[in-house]
Design a protein around this motif. Structure first.
Motif, PDB file in Angstrom:
ATOM      1  N   VAL A 222     -37.381   1.756  40.427  1.00 18.93           N
ATOM      2  CA  VAL A 222     -36.736   2.679  41.361  1.00 18.93           C
ATOM      3  C   VAL A 222     -35.337   2.145  41.657  1.00 18.93           C
ATOM      4  CG1 VAL A 222     -36.804   3.766  43.633  1.00 18.93           C
ATOM      5  CG2 VAL A 222     -38.938   3.327  42.403  1.00 18.93           C
ATOM      6  N   LEU A 223     -34.344   2.991  41.506  1.00 21.37           N
ATOM      7  CA  LEU A 223     -32.956   2.635  41.794  1.00 21.37           C
ATOM      8  C   LEU A 223     -32.563   3.237  43.133  1.00 21.37           C
ATOM      9  CD1 LEU A 223     -30.343   1.316  40.554  1.00 21.37           C
ATOM     10  CD2 LEU A 223     -29.746   3.618  39.771  1.00 21.37           C
ATOM     11  N   VAL A 224     -31.970   2.421  43.990  1.00 26.74           N
ATOM     12  CA  VAL A 224     -31.547   2.869  45.319  1.00 26.74           C
ATOM     13  C   VAL A 224     -30.055   2.608  45.464  1.00 26.74           C
ATOM     14  CG1 VAL A 224     -31.906   2.654  47.812  1.00 26.74           C
ATOM     15  CG2 VAL A 224     -33.828   2.283  46.241  1.00 26.74           C
ATOM     16  N   TRP A 225     -29.321   3.614  45.932  1.00 27.38           N
ATOM     17  CA  TRP A 225     -27.881   3.454  46.145  1.00 27.38           C
ATOM     18  C   TRP A 225     -27.547   3.783  47.583  1.00 27.38           C
ATOM     19  CZ3 TRP A 225     -23.835   7.255  46.937  1.00 27.38           C
ATOM     20  CH2 TRP A 225     -22.546   6.690  46.940  1.00 27.38           C
TER      21      TRP A 225
ATOM     22  N   GLY B 195     -34.298   2.654  30.284  1.00 27.90           N
ATOM     23  CA  GLY B 195     -34.520   3.695  31.276  1.00 27.90           C
ATOM     24  C   GLY B 195     -35.069   3.152  32.577  1.00 27.90           C
ATOM     25  N   LEU B 196     -35.430   4.061  33.474  1.00 28.03           N
ATOM     26  CA  LEU B 196     -35.911   3.677  34.798  1.00 28.03           C
ATOM     27  C   LEU B 196     -37.409   3.866  34.958  1.00 28.03           C
ATOM     28  CD1 LEU B 196     -33.073   5.050  37.121  1.00 28.03           C
ATOM     29  CD2 LEU B 196     -33.690   2.656  36.736  1.00 28.03           C
TER      30      LEU B 196
ATOM     31  N   THR C 167     -37.494   7.418  36.816  1.00 34.90           N
ATOM     32  CA  THR C 167     -37.968   8.201  35.680  1.00 34.90           C
ATOM     33  C   THR C 167     -39.451   7.907  35.494  1.00 34.90           C
ATOM     34  OG1 THR C 167     -35.814   8.140  34.586  1.00 34.90           O
ATOM     35  CG2 THR C 167     -37.729   8.628  33.210  1.00 34.90           C
ATOM     36  N   PHE C 168     -40.237   8.962  35.317  1.00 37.53           N
ATOM     37  CA  PHE C 168     -41.677   8.808  35.173  1.00 37.53           C
ATOM     38  C   PHE C 168     -42.096   9.300  33.789  1.00 37.53           C
ATOM     39  CE2 PHE C 168     -40.670   9.376  39.651  1.00 37.53           C
ATOM     40  CZ  PHE C 168     -41.237   8.213  40.179  1.00 37.53           C
ATOM     41  N   VAL C 169     -42.569   8.352  32.983  1.00 33.47           N
ATOM     42  CA  VAL C 169     -42.987   8.631  31.612  1.00 33.47           C
ATOM     43  C   VAL C 169     -44.507   8.519  31.564  1.00 33.47           C
ATOM     44  CG1 VAL C 169     -42.776   7.993  29.185  1.00 33.47           C
ATOM     45  CG2 VAL C 169     -40.820   7.685  30.737  1.00 33.47           C
ATOM     46  N   PRO C 170     -45.226   9.598  31.316  1.00 30.81           N
ATOM     47  CA  PRO C 170     -46.684   9.571  31.406  1.00 30.81           C
ATOM     48  C   PRO C 170     -47.348   8.644  30.402  1.00 30.81           C
ATOM     49  CG  PRO C 170     -45.875  11.824  31.491  1.00 30.81           C
ATOM     50  CD  PRO C 170     -44.724  10.959  31.090  1.00 30.81           C
ATOM     51  N   GLY C 171     -48.444   8.049  30.838  1.00 26.63           N
ATOM     52  CA  GLY C 171     -49.309   7.291  29.949  1.00 26.63           C
ATOM     53  C   GLY C 171     -48.993   5.822  29.819  1.00 26.63           C
TER      54      GLY C 171
END
Length: 258
Positions: free
Chosen positions: A230-233, A225-226, A169-173
């Protein structure tokens, strides 16, 4: 999350439909009302977008946008669970809308039967609270990520290949990393597509469902959150692993913003 206080009035049918959410103290009627007032843009109605959109609609997200210019093919049906055999040859966005509306008529479905590009994405992204990217090529992923960062919109991004999937998940700022910090210089020509490398169909179901979980958590400000991770499965090892993603001080996207 929408800035106004949500209306806590529900019909009897809505109370029944969402009762298992409302029973959760972490969500309750207030959280369900927030989901109803929220909007999510889904890029790609394929292997990832299928379970993602189904769970968003089932959860009662008020408005879901679907961006996809492809048509359903027979080879899609191994993993793209929005569609069935009768849908072959029809537009994915159109058929996705029909399926989602049948699942939950409370949800408004908006379709964009076009390819997502740097030119059209700004208008699409602006109209939604959060964006989920399930596209299958780097040019689209970069365009989506750059647009979300420029507009300050949270992006949930998933990817799959063969027996493995990744999610972030990418949350700006505020010094947080963006998608280009994770993949700064991808070579599209050196990357095999699903049609070339193959894909274990159920892997898309796992990652697409996790994308829905993370999107709903963001809408509800629920849990951890992520962002920055980075989550890898791996399906073959039946294992999850995660790693921290620091911001790249030389990133061409976020380093010039913060």
């Amino acid at each position: 999350m929408p800035p106004h206080a949500p209306d806590l009035t529900f019909t009897d049918d809505a109370l029944t439909r969402y009762s298992r959410h409302i029973l959760l103290p972490e969500i309750g009627a207030l959280g369900q009302a927030r989901l109803r007032d929220s909007s999510v843009l889904v890029i790609g109605a394929g292997g990832l977008g299928s379970p993602l959109a189904l769970y968003l609609a089932a959860a009662g997200i008020g408005r879901i946008g679907i961006v996809d210019d492809d048509r359903v093919e027979l080879s899609n049906l191994q993993r793209q669970i929005l569609f069935q055999t009768d849908d072959i040859g029809h537009g994915k966005a159109e058929r996705a809308s029909t399926r989602l509306a049948a699942l939950n008529p409370d949800v408004e479905i908006v379709t964009y039967p076009v390819r997502a590009t740097a030119d059209n994405l700004p208008a699409f992204v602006e109209a939604y609270d959060l964006v989920c990217d399930g596209s299958d090529n780097f040019s689209t992923r970069y365009a989506v990520a750059d647009c979300c960062w420029a507009q300050g919109k949270t992006l949930v991004s998933g990817a799959v290949q063969r027996f493995e999937g990744t999610l972030s998940t990418f949350v700006p700022g505020h010094g947080r990393p963006c998608y280009r910090c994770l993949t700064p210089d991808a070579d599209e020509s050196a990357t095999l597509s699903c049609g070339q490398a193959g894909i274990f169909g159920a892997v898309t179901g796992v990652i697409g469902s996790l994308m829905a979980v993370e999107a709903l958590k963001e809408m509800l400000s629920l849990g951890q959150g992520l962002s920055g991770k980075v989550l890898v499965w791996s399906a073959l090892s039946a294992s999850f692993r995660s790693f921290d993603l620091p911001p790249d001080p030389e990133c061409v996207c976020c380093a010039r913003k913060d």
